[in-house]
Write a protein that holds these residues in place. Sequence first.
Motif, mmCIF file in Angstrom:
data_model
loop_
_atom_site.group_PDB
_atom_site.id
_atom_site.type_symbol
_atom_site.label_atom_id
_atom_site.label_comp_id
_atom_site.label_asym_id
_atom_site.label_seq_id
_atom_site.Cartn_x
_atom_site.Cartn_y
_atom_site.Cartn_z
ATOM 1 N N ALA A 50 -1.562 6.249 -1.749
ATOM 2 C CA ALA A 50 -2.344 5.663 -2.843
ATOM 3 C C ALA A 50 -2.339 6.558 -4.071
ATOM 4 O O ALA A 50 -2.655 6.101 -5.172
ATOM 5 C CB ALA A 50 -3.777 5.411 -2.387
ATOM 6 N N TYR A 82 -1.930 -2.839 -1.631
ATOM 7 C CA TYR A 82 -0.686 -3.531 -1.968
ATOM 8 C C TYR A 82 -0.760 -5.003 -1.565
ATOM 9 O O TYR A 82 -0.276 -5.876 -2.289
ATOM 10 C CB TYR A 82 0.487 -2.847 -1.265
ATOM 11 N N THR A 125 -6.936 0.273 -4.896
ATOM 12 C CA THR A 125 -7.318 1.183 -3.826
ATOM 13 C C THR A 125 -8.834 1.345 -3.796
ATOM 14 O O THR A 125 -9.439 1.419 -2.722
ATOM 15 C CB THR A 125 -6.633 2.550 -3.999
ATOM 16 N N THR A 154 -2.562 5.519 2.709
ATOM 17 C CA THR A 154 -1.361 6.324 2.543
ATOM 18 C C THR A 154 -0.652 6.001 1.236
ATOM 19 O O THR A 154 -0.507 4.845 0.854
ATOM 20 C CB THR A 154 -0.392 6.108 3.718
ATOM 21 N N ASP A 187 -1.983 -2.172 6.882
ATOM 22 C CA ASP A 187 -0.727 -2.123 6.119
ATOM 23 C C ASP A 187 -1.008 -2.118 4.625
ATOM 24 O O ASP A 187 -0.648 -3.054 3.910
ATOM 25 C CB ASP A 187 0.167 -3.303 6.493
ATOM 26 N N SER A 188 -1.669 -1.058 4.156
ATOM 27 C CA SER A 188 -1.900 -0.850 2.722
ATOM 28 C C SER A 188 -2.586 -2.034 2.051
ATOM 29 O O SER A 188 -1.946 -2.837 1.363
ATOM 30 C CB SER A 188 -0.578 -0.549 2.002
ATOM 31 N N GLU A 240 0.336 9.975 6.220
ATOM 32 C CA GLU A 240 1.491 9.715 5.354
ATOM 33 C C GLU A 240 2.799 10.069 6.052
ATOM 34 O O GLU A 240 3.808 9.363 5.911
ATOM 35 C CB GLU A 240 1.331 10.460 4.025
ATOM 36 N N ARG A 279 3.417 7.221 8.299
ATOM 37 C CA ARG A 279 3.897 6.050 7.551
ATOM 38 C C ARG A 279 5.393 6.179 7.248
ATOM 39 O O ARG A 279 6.138 5.190 7.318
ATOM 40 C CB ARG A 279 3.101 5.905 6.255
ATOM 41 N N ASP A 311 -5.036 3.398 6.026
ATOM 42 C CA ASP A 311 -4.936 2.343 5.019
ATOM 43 C C ASP A 311 -4.720 2.897 3.603
ATOM 44 O O ASP A 311 -4.460 2.120 2.683
ATOM 45 C CB ASP A 311 -6.208 1.497 5.009
#
Length: 309
Positions: A244, A215, A133, A242, A211-212, A269, A272, A240
């Motif tokens: 984390a 990840y 992150t 959410t 999308d994260s 969040e 999401r 980006d």
Amino acid sequence: MTPRSPRAERAIALAVEAGRRLGLRADRPRVLHDVFSVLVHLAPDPVVVRVPALAVGTPAELAEKQRRELAVAGWLADAGAPVVGPSPLVPREPVAADGTSLTFWEFVNETDPLGELSQADPKALEDRFAEQTGWAAELHAALADYPGDLPVLSPLVPAIGPALAELRKAPQSLTAADLDRADREYAALEALVADFPARFPQARLQPLHGDSPAYNLLRTADGHRFSDFEDVTRGPIEWDLTFAGPRGIAAYERAGGTRVDRELLDLMEGARLLQGLSALTVVPKVPELGPMLAPMIGQWRARTPLELR
């Protein structure tokens, strides 16, 4: 050897045929990933083909989304950012194939897969997410200079709308009360996207991974590479970041020198989770997603409904 799914078999056939049309050898294709998309490595060439398995929308809408992805990831790769870029062996364009379209990417040899770590050591997994992150701050700094046009929060609006309409017809595990709440939350997101500055004047909208990125990252012998820009969009950095976690957010703030808005992060969040609920539409096609989505649906039900103040 685990039998391949029918969608994986179809993906291999499409990838090989399209690759050979473009002059690739594709003698030893192998599946790297098989969920929302199927990733096919066209060995011996260093090329990975992403074949949409569960694309939503028309073929034209899919191709337009893919053009944005290729443009952004290609621009970042050209600028020297740590990303998995489009394959230099083929044109940077979606390739039509049997009613869908494919994209072609560099093959990257991952040296420390996340799946192995998550099974072995939950604490190490938390440590990794916090570190990765923090690395997302570097990606956001690079993306901030992207000169092209991007829609605002397109993974939410309009993407969730058709999925909720589909869930009205086939609600899966959702109740009527769930669906009513989801519709209200989506209406709030539509209002937010229509005039974001009026709701959060302090937020700066910029190009995002979508999308994260923490990840969607591969570790290689030469360092980390961000990947999978399918949901590239404009929005607040909080989208980006959410889920984390506090350590991840602290790592991001240290690395980027940017304060994360906790109120906006909480709203993102909630959004999401609503996005996760909308993914129930694909469970009939990919039943293994049902157990994966169940905890997210539980989280969504447990939290205060999303609304704009």
